[in-house]
Scaffold this motif. Structure first.
Motif, PDB file in Angstrom:
ATOM      1  N   MET A   1       0.844  -1.173   0.000  1.00  0.00           N
ATOM      2  CA  MET A   1       0.000   0.000   0.000  1.00  0.00           C
ATOM      3  C   MET A   1       0.897   1.246   0.000  1.00  0.00           C
ATOM      4  N   SER A   2       0.541   2.224  -0.769  1.00  0.00           N
ATOM      5  CA  SER A   2       1.341   3.444  -0.841  1.00  0.00           C
ATOM      6  C   SER A   2       1.057   4.357   0.349  1.00  0.00           C
ATOM      7  N   THR A   3       1.987   5.245   0.607  1.00  0.00           N
ATOM      8  CA  THR A   3       1.820   6.181   1.723  1.00  0.00           C
ATOM      9  C   THR A   3       1.854   7.610   1.203  1.00  0.00           C
ATOM     10  N   ARG A   4       1.370   8.508   2.033  1.00  0.00           N
ATOM     11  CA  ARG A   4       1.388   9.937   1.750  1.00  0.00           C
ATOM     12  C   ARG A   4       1.870  10.642   3.003  1.00  0.00           C
ATOM     13  N   ILE A   5       2.234  11.899   2.878  1.00  0.00           N
ATOM     14  CA  ILE A   5       2.595  12.701   4.035  1.00  0.00           C
ATOM     15  C   ILE A   5       1.358  13.514   4.419  1.00  0.00           C
ATOM     16  N   TYR A   6       0.906  13.331   5.654  1.00  0.00           N
ATOM     17  CA  TYR A   6      -0.256  14.052   6.164  1.00  0.00           C
ATOM     18  C   TYR A   6       0.184  15.097   7.170  1.00  0.00           C
ATOM     19  N   GLU A  12      -2.211  23.082  19.758  1.00  0.00           N
ATOM     20  CA  GLU A  12      -0.872  23.534  20.126  1.00  0.00           C
ATOM     21  C   GLU A  12       0.233  22.678  19.514  1.00  0.00           C
ATOM     22  N   SER A  13      -0.084  21.946  18.449  1.00  0.00           N
ATOM     23  CA  SER A  13       0.943  21.099  17.853  1.00  0.00           C
ATOM     24  C   SER A  13       0.719  20.951  16.350  1.00  0.00           C
ATOM     25  N   PHE A  14       1.788  20.576  15.669  1.00  0.00           N
ATOM     26  CA  PHE A  14       1.745  20.328  14.228  1.00  0.00           C
ATOM     27  C   PHE A  14       2.681  19.162  13.942  1.00  0.00           C
ATOM     28  N   HIS A  15       2.201  18.163  13.214  1.00  0.00           N
ATOM     29  CA  HIS A  15       2.994  16.974  12.905  1.00  0.00           C
ATOM     30  C   HIS A  15       2.886  16.664  11.420  1.00  0.00           C
ATOM     31  N   LEU A  16       3.979  16.229  10.832  1.00  0.00           N
ATOM     32  CA  LEU A  16       3.974  15.664   9.489  1.00  0.00           C
ATOM     33  C   LEU A  16       4.166  14.166   9.661  1.00  0.00           C
ATOM     34  N   VAL A  17       3.213  13.386   9.154  1.00  0.00           N
ATOM     35  CA  VAL A  17       3.216  11.945   9.385  1.00  0.00           C
ATOM     36  C   VAL A  17       3.083  11.215   8.053  1.00  0.00           C
ATOM     37  N   GLU A  18       3.974  10.276   7.807  1.00  0.00           N
ATOM     38  CA  GLU A  18       3.848   9.421   6.636  1.00  0.00           C
ATOM     39  C   GLU A  18       2.965   8.237   7.019  1.00  0.00           C
ATOM     40  N   ALA A  19       1.864   8.068   6.309  1.00  0.00           N
ATOM     41  CA  ALA A  19       0.904   7.005   6.636  1.00  0.00           C
ATOM     42  C   ALA A  19       0.140   6.601   5.384  1.00  0.00           C
ATOM     43  N   SER A  20      -0.507   5.458   5.468  1.00  0.00           N
ATOM     44  CA  SER A  20      -1.311   4.961   4.349  1.00  0.00           C
ATOM     45  C   SER A  20      -2.653   5.664   4.252  1.00  0.00           C
TER      46      SER A  20
END
Length: 66
Positions: A1-6, A12-20
């Motif tokens: 399965m491919s992933t994307r950066i979300y 009070e927070s910001f995250h970049l997460v690679e997930a399906s």
């Protein structure tokens, strides 16, 4: 399965997460901040006594009218 950066943004927070999936990205961040378990009777009684209302997943929370 491919992933994307979300981009997962909180108050009070910001995250970049690679997930399906979007749900997978949110789960990854939420697991660091929350513990989820089945509520037992003692927990339910105490919380309801303190005015906590049961929320239905998928429904919008009630807002206080001004």
């Amino acid at each position: 399965m491919s992933t994307r950066i979300y981009a997962v943004e909180g108050k009070e927070s910001f995250h970049l997460v690679e997930a399906s999936t979007k749900v997978g990205a949110l789960r990854h961040v939420a697991e660091k901040h929350f513990n989820v378990s089945v509520a037992n009777q003692k927990t339910l009684v105490g919380a309801m006594r303190d005015g906590v209302k049961i929320e239905a997943a998928g429904e919008q929370p009630e807002t206080a009218e001004a």
